[in-house]
Design a protein around this motif. Structure first.
Motif, PDB file in Angstrom:
ATOM      1  N   ARG A  27       0.869  -1.179   0.000  1.00 18.38           N
ATOM      2  CA  ARG A  27       0.000   0.000   0.000  1.00 18.38           C
ATOM      3  C   ARG A  27       0.908   1.232   0.000  1.00 18.38           C
ATOM      4  N   ILE A  28       0.792   2.060  -1.039  1.00 21.91           N
ATOM      5  CA  ILE A  28       1.650   3.234  -1.195  1.00 21.91           C
ATOM      6  C   ILE A  28       0.774   4.484  -1.181  1.00 21.91           C
ATOM      7  N   ASP A  29       0.987   5.319  -0.187  1.00 20.54           N
ATOM      8  CA  ASP A  29       0.235   6.567  -0.008  1.00 20.54           C
ATOM      9  C   ASP A  29       1.121   7.719  -0.469  1.00 20.54           C
ATOM     10  N   VAL A  30       0.743   8.349  -1.577  1.00 23.71           N
ATOM     11  CA  VAL A  30       1.565   9.395  -2.190  1.00 23.71           C
ATOM     12  C   VAL A  30       0.888  10.749  -2.030  1.00 23.71           C
ATOM     13  N   ALA A  31       1.620  11.721  -1.484  1.00 21.93           N
ATOM     14  CA  ALA A  31       1.128  13.098  -1.360  1.00 21.93           C
ATOM     15  C   ALA A  31       2.132  14.028  -2.046  1.00 21.93           C
ATOM     16  N   VAL A  32       1.631  14.867  -2.942  1.00 22.86           N
ATOM     17  CA  VAL A  32       2.481  15.788  -3.698  1.00 22.86           C
ATOM     18  C   VAL A  32       1.931  17.195  -3.546  1.00 22.86           C
ATOM     19  N   GLN A  33       2.830  18.152  -3.299  1.00 21.93           N
ATOM     20  CA  GLN A  33       2.446  19.556  -3.288  1.00 21.93           C
ATOM     21  C   GLN A  33       3.223  20.296  -4.368  1.00 21.93           C
ATOM     22  N   LEU A  34       2.515  21.088  -5.174  1.00 23.01           N
ATOM     23  CA  LEU A  34       3.138  21.927  -6.194  1.00 23.01           C
ATOM     24  C   LEU A  34       3.238  23.352  -5.685  1.00 23.01           C
ATOM     25  N   VAL A  35       4.427  23.942  -5.823  1.00 20.59           N
ATOM     26  CA  VAL A  35       4.628  25.326  -5.374  1.00 20.59           C
ATOM     27  C   VAL A  35       5.382  26.105  -6.441  1.00 20.59           C
ATOM     28  N   ARG A  36       5.280  27.432  -6.317  1.00 23.53           N
ATOM     29  CA  ARG A  36       6.061  28.331  -7.168  1.00 23.53           C
ATOM     30  C   ARG A  36       7.411  28.597  -6.514  1.00 23.53           C
ATOM     31  N   HIS A  37       8.213  29.419  -7.186  1.00 24.35           N
ATOM     32  CA  HIS A  37       9.552  29.739  -6.680  1.00 24.35           C
ATOM     33  C   HIS A  37       9.500  30.378  -5.302  1.00 24.35           C
ATOM     34  N   ASP A  38       8.469  31.185  -5.043  1.00 28.09           N
ATOM     35  CA  ASP A  38       8.362  31.866  -3.752  1.00 28.09           C
ATOM     36  C   ASP A  38       7.673  31.013  -2.686  1.00 28.09           C
ATOM     37  N   GLY A  39       7.349  29.769  -3.027  1.00 29.69           N
ATOM     38  CA  GLY A  39       6.737  28.868  -2.060  1.00 29.69           C
ATOM     39  C   GLY A  39       5.222  28.883  -2.028  1.00 29.69           C
ATOM     40  N   TRP A 185       3.610   2.087   2.869  1.00 29.55           N
ATOM     41  CA  TRP A 185       4.603   3.136   2.654  1.00 29.55           C
ATOM     42  C   TRP A 185       3.924   4.490   2.460  1.00 29.55           C
ATOM     43  N   ARG A 186       4.638   5.534   2.829  1.00 25.32           N
ATOM     44  CA  ARG A 186       4.156   6.912   2.637  1.00 25.32           C
ATOM     45  C   ARG A 186       5.237   7.696   1.907  1.00 25.32           C
ATOM     46  N   VAL A 187       4.853   8.401   0.854  1.00 28.21           N
ATOM     47  CA  VAL A 187       5.748   9.255   0.087  1.00 28.21           C
ATOM     48  C   VAL A 187       5.218  10.681   0.133  1.00 28.21           C
ATOM     49  N   ASP A 188       6.081  11.628   0.493  1.00 33.11           N
ATOM     50  CA  ASP A 188       5.724  13.051   0.505  1.00 33.11           C
ATOM     51  C   ASP A 188       6.701  13.813  -0.374  1.00 33.11           C
ATOM     52  N   LEU A 189       6.159  14.548  -1.335  1.00 33.97           N
ATOM     53  CA  LEU A 189       6.980  15.324  -2.257  1.00 33.97           C
ATOM     54  C   LEU A 189       6.500  16.763  -2.297  1.00 33.97           C
ATOM     55  N   VAL A 190       7.441  17.696  -2.343  1.00 36.00           N
ATOM     56  CA  VAL A 190       7.140  19.090  -2.659  1.00 36.00           C
ATOM     57  C   VAL A 190       7.933  19.418  -3.917  1.00 36.00           C
ATOM     58  N   ILE A 191       7.224  19.776  -4.976  1.00 31.94           N
ATOM     59  CA  ILE A 191       7.845  20.045  -6.271  1.00 31.94           C
ATOM     60  C   ILE A 191       7.645  21.504  -6.622  1.00 31.94           C
ATOM     61  N   GLU A 192       8.754  22.171  -6.897  1.00 32.59           N
ATOM     62  CA  GLU A 192       8.690  23.561  -7.355  1.00 32.59           C
ATOM     63  C   GLU A 192       8.614  23.583  -8.871  1.00 32.59           C
ATOM     64  N   LYS A 193       7.572  24.214  -9.391  1.00 33.25           N
ATOM     65  CA  LYS A 193       7.403  24.340 -10.849  1.00 33.25           C
ATOM     66  C   LYS A 193       8.001  25.660 -11.279  1.00 33.25           C
ATOM     67  N   HIS A 194       8.957  25.595 -12.207  1.00 31.75           N
ATOM     68  CA  HIS A 194       9.629  26.799 -12.684  1.00 31.75           C
ATOM     69  C   HIS A 194       8.766  27.525 -13.702  1.00 31.75           C
ATOM     70  N   GLU A 195       8.934  28.823 -13.739  1.00 34.96           N
ATOM     71  CA  GLU A 195       8.389  29.579 -14.862  1.00 34.96           C
ATOM     72  C   GLU A 195       9.225  29.222 -16.087  1.00 34.96           C
ATOM     73  N   PHE A 196       8.560  29.022 -17.208  1.00 34.92           N
ATOM     74  CA  PHE A 196       9.302  28.584 -18.398  1.00 34.92           C
ATOM     75  C   PHE A 196      10.231  29.675 -18.887  1.00 34.92           C
ATOM     76  N   GLN A 197      11.499  29.269 -19.084  1.00 38.48           N
ATOM     77  CA  GLN A 197      12.497  30.166 -19.663  1.00 38.48           C
ATOM     78  C   GLN A 197      13.332  29.372 -20.658  1.00 38.48           C
ATOM     79  N   MET A 198      13.747  30.022 -21.721  1.00 33.71           N
ATOM     80  CA  MET A 198      14.559  29.338 -22.723  1.00 33.71           C
ATOM     81  C   MET A 198      15.582  30.297 -23.314  1.00 33.71           C
ATOM     82  N   ARG A 199      16.585  29.709 -23.949  1.00 30.51           N
ATOM     83  CA  ARG A 199      17.608  30.511 -24.624  1.00 30.51           C
ATOM     84  C   ARG A 199      17.560  30.225 -26.110  1.00 30.51           C
TER      85      ARG A 199
END
Length: 199
Positions: A27-39, A185-199
């Motif tokens: 049994r896998i319990d997954v929790a994900v939080q999406l944040v910006r650069h400033d949290g 099992w328990r999985v906790d993730l905090v993922i920061e999503k970047h503003e798209f930038q390219m060169r």
């Protein structure tokens, strides 16, 4: 003849030629939080969440489509195997046996679908984690990695040598944890999503 067949079966099983039964599901319990650069949380964002040991986990059909809540969170509980593997840490000659869980979360990058793949390894000193990005390959599955250009330290979409250059893969792991055992099992993730930038 029957005796020869009976003697052959254990050898085939040991060699992996015959199936030995389905992998044990945890049994896998997954929790994900999406944040910006400033949290600040990214609310009301559609995502697709998949556990790496689910069947066909890199396909577009795998997992479950969800929407982040006001705190930028999604959660999913699945029954799937937790795999064991050996890794090296500070000493390349001493392998360490770890439990491993991968979690995929589909987001967008420059208007294209990307499966961000978080790989977690649990050992006695904590949890190791890394995040990579996959885009659809020729068969439509998320199995083609973004191409890294070390001299420029940028990324590009595979098969597009003259395409846009990205200064990051578009996201990073802010925090990660994997805890459990004995089938739960328990999985906790905090993922920061970047503003798209390219060169």
């Amino acid at each position: 003849m029957l005796g020869k067949v009976k003697n052959l079966i254990p050898a085939l099983v040991a060699a992996g030629t015959l199936p030995t039964g389905a992998a044990h599901a945890d049994r896998i319990d997954v929790a994900v939080q999406l944040v910006r650069h400033d949290g600040t949380p990214i609310a009301e964002r559609p995502v697709r969440l998949v556990v790496g040991s689910e069947p066909e986990s890199r396909s577009r059909r795998a997992g479950e489509s969800l929407t982040t809540d006001a705190e930028g969170r999604v959660r999913r509980i699945v029954d799937a195997p937790v795999r064991s593997r050996r890794i090296t840490l500070d000493n390349a000659f001493i392998p360490h046996k770890v439990k491993s869980i991968a979690v995929g979360i589909e987001l967008d990058l420059a208007g294209r679908p990307v499966l961000y793949w978080a790989e977690l390894d649990s050992h006695r000193e904590g949890t190791l984690g890394r995040l990579v990005a996959y885009v659809p390959g020729r068969e439509g599955n998320f199995d083609a990695m973004l191409q890294f250009h070390p001299r420029e330290f940028v990324w590009s979409f595979p098969g597009e040598p003259d395409g846009p250059r990205l200064i990051s893969i578009g996201a990073e792991l802010r925090s990660h944890a994997m805890e459990g055992g004995d089938g739960s099992w328990r999985v906790d993730l905090v993922i920061e999503k970047h503003e798209f930038q390219m060169r």
